[in-house]
Every structure is written in C-alpha cells, then in structure tokens.
Design a protein around this motif. Structure first.
Motif, PDB file in Angstrom:
ATOM      1  N   ASP A   2       0.832  -1.205   0.000  1.00  0.00           N
ATOM      2  CA  ASP A   2       0.000   0.000   0.000  1.00  0.00           C
ATOM      3  C   ASP A   2       0.869   1.259   0.000  1.00  0.00           C
ATOM      4  OD1 ASP A   2       0.831   0.521   2.652  1.00  0.00           O
ATOM      5  OD2 ASP A   2      -0.897  -0.510   3.504  1.00  0.00           O
ATOM      6  N   VAL A   3       0.229   2.375  -0.308  1.00  0.00           N
ATOM      7  CA  VAL A   3       0.955   3.629  -0.465  1.00  0.00           C
ATOM      8  C   VAL A   3       1.602   4.067   0.841  1.00  0.00           C
ATOM      9  CG1 VAL A   3       0.695   6.074  -1.029  1.00  0.00           C
ATOM     10  CG2 VAL A   3      -0.472   4.361  -2.403  1.00  0.00           C
ATOM     11  N   PHE A  87       6.882   4.119  -6.279  1.00  0.00           N
ATOM     12  CA  PHE A  87       5.644   4.841  -6.518  1.00  0.00           C
ATOM     13  C   PHE A  87       5.341   4.841  -8.006  1.00  0.00           C
ATOM     14  CE2 PHE A  87       6.698   7.500  -2.619  1.00  0.00           C
ATOM     15  CZ  PHE A  87       5.639   7.012  -1.862  1.00  0.00           C
ATOM     16  N   THR A  88       4.086   4.740  -8.354  1.00  0.00           N
ATOM     17  CA  THR A  88       3.682   5.081  -9.711  1.00  0.00           C
ATOM     18  C   THR A  88       3.672   6.602  -9.822  1.00  0.00           C
ATOM     19  OG1 THR A  88       1.327   5.202  -9.196  1.00  0.00           O
ATOM     20  CG2 THR A  88       2.213   3.027  -9.812  1.00  0.00           C
ATOM     21  N   GLU A  90       1.235   8.409 -10.758  1.00  0.00           N
ATOM     22  CA  GLU A  90      -0.033   8.878 -10.202  1.00  0.00           C
ATOM     23  C   GLU A  90       0.006   8.915  -8.674  1.00  0.00           C
ATOM     24  OE1 GLU A  90      -0.295   7.693 -14.233  1.00  0.00           O
ATOM     25  OE2 GLU A  90       0.306   6.480 -12.489  1.00  0.00           O
ATOM     26  N   GLU A  91       0.640   7.926  -8.053  1.00  0.00           N
ATOM     27  CA  GLU A  91       0.742   7.908  -6.594  1.00  0.00           C
ATOM     28  C   GLU A  91       1.581   9.072  -6.082  1.00  0.00           C
ATOM     29  OE1 GLU A  91       0.345   3.111  -5.642  1.00  0.00           O
ATOM     30  OE2 GLU A  91       2.309   4.000  -6.084  1.00  0.00           O
ATOM     31  N   LYS A  94      -0.503  12.272  -6.417  1.00  0.00           N
ATOM     32  CA  LYS A  94      -1.590  12.319  -5.431  1.00  0.00           C
ATOM     33  C   LYS A  94      -1.046  12.589  -4.030  1.00  0.00           C
ATOM     34  CE  LYS A  94      -5.736   9.835  -3.924  1.00  0.00           C
ATOM     35  NZ  LYS A  94      -5.546  10.066  -2.483  1.00  0.00           N
TER      36      LYS A  94
END
Length: 410
Positions: A2-3, A87-88, A90-91, A94
């Motif tokens: 998870d992030v 991380f991507t 997008e992550e 965000k």
C-alpha cells in the motif's frame, strides 16, 4: 504494497540527500483562484527556516529505491539487502497534492534510483512534475534530481517544470568516484552540469521576455559526501570552488558519510564527526559570501583539515593576528567581514550607522554582536584590547569549548 508503506520506505531512503535547499526561485501564487500552491521568497525544504522565521517543508521522496547501480556508499545500491518499493507517477502526484491540502508541505523534492535506463528513470521523474504543473496547476516548489546520462531533451523538459535541478557529484575526486561508484562517470556528470549552466545562462538573458521558456529559476545544486573517502577538507573545498566557478552552482551541500549495513571494506567503519560537515559549510560561506580565497581557509600545517574546535573564520584570524585589532569606525567592509563574530548583515549595518555617528561598545550590543568573540579583534572609542592579548598563546583558549568528561561507551 500500500501507499502508506511505500511512503515509509521511500521517504526514509531519501533522507541521505542533503542537496535540497529551495530558495531563489520566481514568485508564484494562486490567489486569483487559478491553480494550487505558491512559492515565496525564502521557500525552504523539509525543516528549514525562511528569512522571516517560518519553518517550512517539502515532501522529500524517491520515486523508487531500486537501482541498477552499485555505489558502495549508498544504502539503495543494487547489492544492498533493503526492502524495495516504487511509486507510480499517479501515486507520487496524489501524495504531493494530498500533503499540500493538509498543509503539511509547500512543494516536492523528488529523486530516484536508476531503473531500466537513465532515460526511462528521468522520463518518470519528469512525468510527475509535468502532471503536477499541467494537470493540477500546482504552483508550489519542485526540486528534481536529474540523471546525468539522460537525453538533453529530458533535462530541458525537467527544467521547464522544476524550480531547481541537482546532480550529485558525491565525492570530490575522480579516482574516488571510480573506486566507490564504478558505474558513474564524472565526465558525464560535469557535461550535464555544463549543459544546465548554458540553459540557465540563456534563461537569464531572456528573463525580461515573458514569452521565453522558463528553465529552473532557482538554478542547480549538488552534494558531496564527507568522509566516505580519504579526501581532506582542502580537497573538498577545491572541488567546490571549481564547481562554483565552472557551473555557477547555487550551492554545494555536504553530507557526512553514514555507515550502512553490509558495507564494503573500502568504506570507513565509523562516520566522521558531524562537526566536520558543519565546518565545511562555514568554510563554504567564507568562499561564497565573505571574500576569502581558497588558500586562506585551511592551514597547511593541519594537513589540509579544518579545525573542529573553532570555526574557520576564527582560525584564520588567529593565524593572522598582525591584521588586528581593526578600528570599527574606519576599517573597510572587506576587512570588517574578516572579524570573527561579524556577519554580512552586521557589517552592512555598521557601515550604514557609522556614516552618522561613531560606534561604541553599546552599539555592538544593540546589533546583537557576540562581544566576547569580537572585542579582542576590534578598536572602539571606549574599547581597546590589551596589546598582549593578541600576542598571547592563551587567546585560543578563550574560544575553545570547555573540556568535558568523556563517557565510557556503555
């Protein structure tokens, strides 16, 4: 993964990079209702302080701590036994926006391990900045770590979105870099620094033209690790002076080597004292701000090392006692800048004030000058140091920190 767990890993992995100050960019804001975020004079990073005393911060992360390179001093090297995360794009975007909305940060410092290829890695880093600027109209501060071997077009695009770019040269000599980071090429690093300088010069020349493309208005910086090799302080400062002169770097940052797990035998077993890092920063300011020449800062009798018990400006003054005491009401600005305890702002205030009055000891108190440090080196209408004080071998003892009882290590 998870992030939240990625953030724990990749924020921790980014803590070793010190080249992350963020002053000097253009002013932007979103008070007209367009976009998000702002920059301000003196914007800082992590837990730095702006000129007005505000504590301000940036989100400081790696895009990934996976890396193709096996730099011996790096905790994220290819052979290191650490948990990897990524991380991507997008992550990362965000996270930055979410942290900003919660008022935790005022911008982003983004670096990355090298994965697949330098071009691929640089492209991912640029995508984060592009998305923040173009998709979300983010106007906060962005500092991007650049990859020396990446295509010039990617470096140019990074400068379009970033406020500052940095490339870490890591160690002061080519031989040390070849030994500790064999995949890195010091010539490639310097070529990229040179290309950045050319683009920065072009941007400066066209600054008044609003149609001209922006390019990293806060300039470029770099980092050197202190204590990972046998280089002395003189060698480190020589490398810094060369970088400032050749590439117009905004800053060279010094980071004390930190021993890492499963380290190579080529690395020292212990970290250098943190005070050494601090003394290098002080010496760096003497070079950039106070008008000192490189050869004046270190003492050849000390093997090219800065003293740890006193600051380098005081050490210089003690080696050149024949130049003191100085008459504060008559001395030139250049000479006053060499008085221990006088900073640039203090000297400018002294010069401004003495145009209308003769300064005395009480005026120094109002200027919040450290009088115990200054008084042996200056003359005022109501103060003159004893002649024997400057000639005394005990003068150094006045400034050395008091001796303390050493512990037993348990």
């Amino acid at each position: 993964m998870d992030v939240q767990r990625k953030l724990e890993i990749l924020a921790d992995a980014a803590k070793y990079d010190a080249s992350c100050a963020s002053s000097g960019t253009e002013t932007r804001d979103s008070r007209n209702g367009k976009g998000m975020g702002s920059t301000d004079a003196g914007m800082g990073i992590c837990h730095s302080y702006a000129p007005d005393g505000r504590c301000i911060s940036l989100l400081k992360i790696l895009l990934t701590n996976a890396c193709n390179y096996d730099c011996l001093y790096c905790i994220n090297r290819a052979s290191s036994n650490v948990q990897r995360a990524r991380f991507t794009v997008e992550e990362a975007v965000k996270l930055t926006l979410d942290f900003y909305r919660r008022n935790y940060i005022e911008g982003l410092f983004l670096s990355s391990g090298i994965i697949r290829s330098p071009n691929y890695t640089m492209e991912q880093v640029v995508r984060v900045a592009r998305s923040l600027r173009e998709d979300h109209h983010f106007r906060g501060y962005i500092h991007l770590k650049t990859i020396p071997e990446a295509d010039d077009a990617l470096i140019a695009e990074a400068g379009k979105y970033a406020d500052r770019l940095s490339i870490n040269i890591e160690v002061p000599t080519e031989s040390s870099l070849s030994k500790l980071a064999p995949e890195k090429d010091v010539r490639a690093i310097r070529r990229t620094m040179g290309r950045l300088r050319l683009r920065l010069d072009e941007a400066q020349e066209t600054k008044k033209d609003k149609r001209a493309p922006r390019f990293a208005p806060a300039g470029q910086s770099t980092q050197m690790i202190v204590g990972a090799d046998t280089s002395n302080d003189q060698t480190i400062l020589e490398a810094s002076a060369n970088l400032y002169g050749s590439y117009k770097l905004k800053r060279v940052y010094y980071s004390a080597f930190s021993p890492i797990p499963d380290a190579s035998r080529s690395l020292p077993l212990q970290a250098p004292p943190l005070i050494r890092e601090h003394r290098l920063y002080q010496a760096d300011w003497l070079l950039r701000v106070y008008g000192f020449d490189l050869g004046e800062i270190t003492d050849p009798l000390e093997g090219g090392m800065l003293p740890l018990d006193i600051d380098p400006k005081l050490a210089w003054a003690l080696r050149h006692r024949e130049r003191f005491p100085l008459d504060v009401n008559r001395a030139s600005r250049e000479d006053l800048l060499r008085v221990p305890g006088f900073g640039v702002k203090t000297v400018d205030r002294i010069i401004s004030a003495r145009r209308v009055t003769n300064l005395c000891s009480a005026d120094l108190a109002r200027l919040r000058v450290p009088r115990n440090k200054v008084l042996p080196f200056i003359v005022l209408p109501d103060h003159k140091p004893p002649a024997q004080l400057l000639d005394s071998n005990r003068l150094l003892q006045l400034f050395r920190p008091p001796a303390t009882q050493m512990g037993f290590g348990f």
